[in-house]
Design an enzyme around this catalytic site. Structure first.
Site, PDB file in Angstrom:
ATOM      1  CB  SER A   1     -33.982 -14.704  11.677  1.00 23.82           C
ATOM      2  OG  SER A   1     -33.832 -13.348  11.294  1.00 23.82           O
TER       3      SER A   1
ATOM      4  CE1 TYR B   1     -35.091 -15.847   6.609  1.00 22.86           C
ATOM      5  CE2 TYR B   1     -35.499 -13.788   7.770  1.00 22.86           C
ATOM      6  CZ  TYR B   1     -34.694 -14.889   7.514  1.00 22.86           C
ATOM      7  OH  TYR B   1     -33.498 -15.028   8.178  1.00 22.86           O
TER       8      TYR B   1
END
Length: 262
Positions: free
Chosen positions: A148, A162
């Site tokens: 990401s 995350y």
């Protein structure tokens, strides 16, 4: 030099985790279109079957929850019963958790780190023999980790586990690449920016607003994601090892100053 089939995947066998929806489905559809036989896996059997039916006979549902090491090994065993080799593994299954710092729970830390970091490692380990069987003198097998842009930059949301997990997976990609290249297996990663999905509901439900903060002034499309994955999976990407490619419309590398709400 013949570039006619540079991006084709004819005869290749691929496994895409989290392949029933979102970015995983985009990649699976792209692989099928280029001639691969693609297994899509997620914990929801009905979603896998639906995706396989939509993508055609070269897409096969192989549902499995890989949130645990046992689940990773079970998926590897199920694929081994069906195939003698694996040419492409896409570690896409992932999750997120956002809670204020003062209240962030251990459960939100462990769930995210287990699925986003631990599972890609142990699934790759469990499929090592099949991946080695897919590597030939004509070309390497491929492992593509879906990371990401949040592993490359901060966003304003309190998604502590995350952020940590995606940064860890980017570096794990490099470490795995250094080890597995000797077995003819190339490991790389794709760091998506704003793509519409269940995980990125802002891009899905408010795409026009999100696009204003992106240098390219749009969110990502299916073709953007599929194209990058096809490049890495195909002959075109055979000399790319350990790299993370940001597919984000310039969010990470072409943003001038200030914080960006991606």
């Amino acid at each position: 030099m013949d570039t006619t089939n540079l991006f084709r995947l004819d005869g290749r066998v691929a496994l895409v985790t989290g392949g029933s929806r979102g970015i995983g489905r985009m990649i699976a559809a792209g692989f099928v279109a280029q001639g691969a036989r693609v297994y899509v896996s997620s914990r929801k059997a009905a979603a896998c079957e639906e995706t396989a039916a939509e993508l055609g006979p070269n897409c096969i549902a192989l549902p499995q929850d890989i949130a645990t090491v046992e689940g990773c090994r079970a998926l590897a065993a199920a694929l081994t019963e069906r195939e003698e080799r694996l040419d492409i593994l896409v570690n896409n299954a992932g999750t997120a958790w956002g809670v204020a710092f003062e209240d962030f729970p251990e459960s939100g830390w462990d769930k995210v780190m287990d699925l986003n970091v631990k599972s890609p490692f142990f699934l790759t380990q469990s499929l090592h023999a099949l991946l080695k069987a897919g590597a030939t003198r004509h070309g390497p097998a491929k492992v593509i980790n879906i990371t990401s842009v949040d592993g490359l930059r901060l966003n304003p949301w309190e998604t502590y586990s995350y952020h940590a997990s995606k940064s860890a997976l980017i570096y794990l990609t490099r470490r795995l690449a250094a080890r597995l290249v000797r077995d003819g297996i190339n490991v790389t990663s794709i760091a998506p920016g704003a793509f519409p999905s269940e995980m990125n509901r802002a891009a899905r439900d408010h795409g026009d607003a999100v696009a204003k903060a992106i240098p390219s002034r749009r969110i990502g499309t299916d073709e953007d994601m599929a194209g990058t994955a096809i490049y890495l999976a195909s002959r075109a990407g055979d000399y790319v090892v350990g790299e993370t490619i940001a597919v984000d419309g310039g969010l990470v590398h072409a943003t001038l100053g200030g914080s960006i709400d991606g």
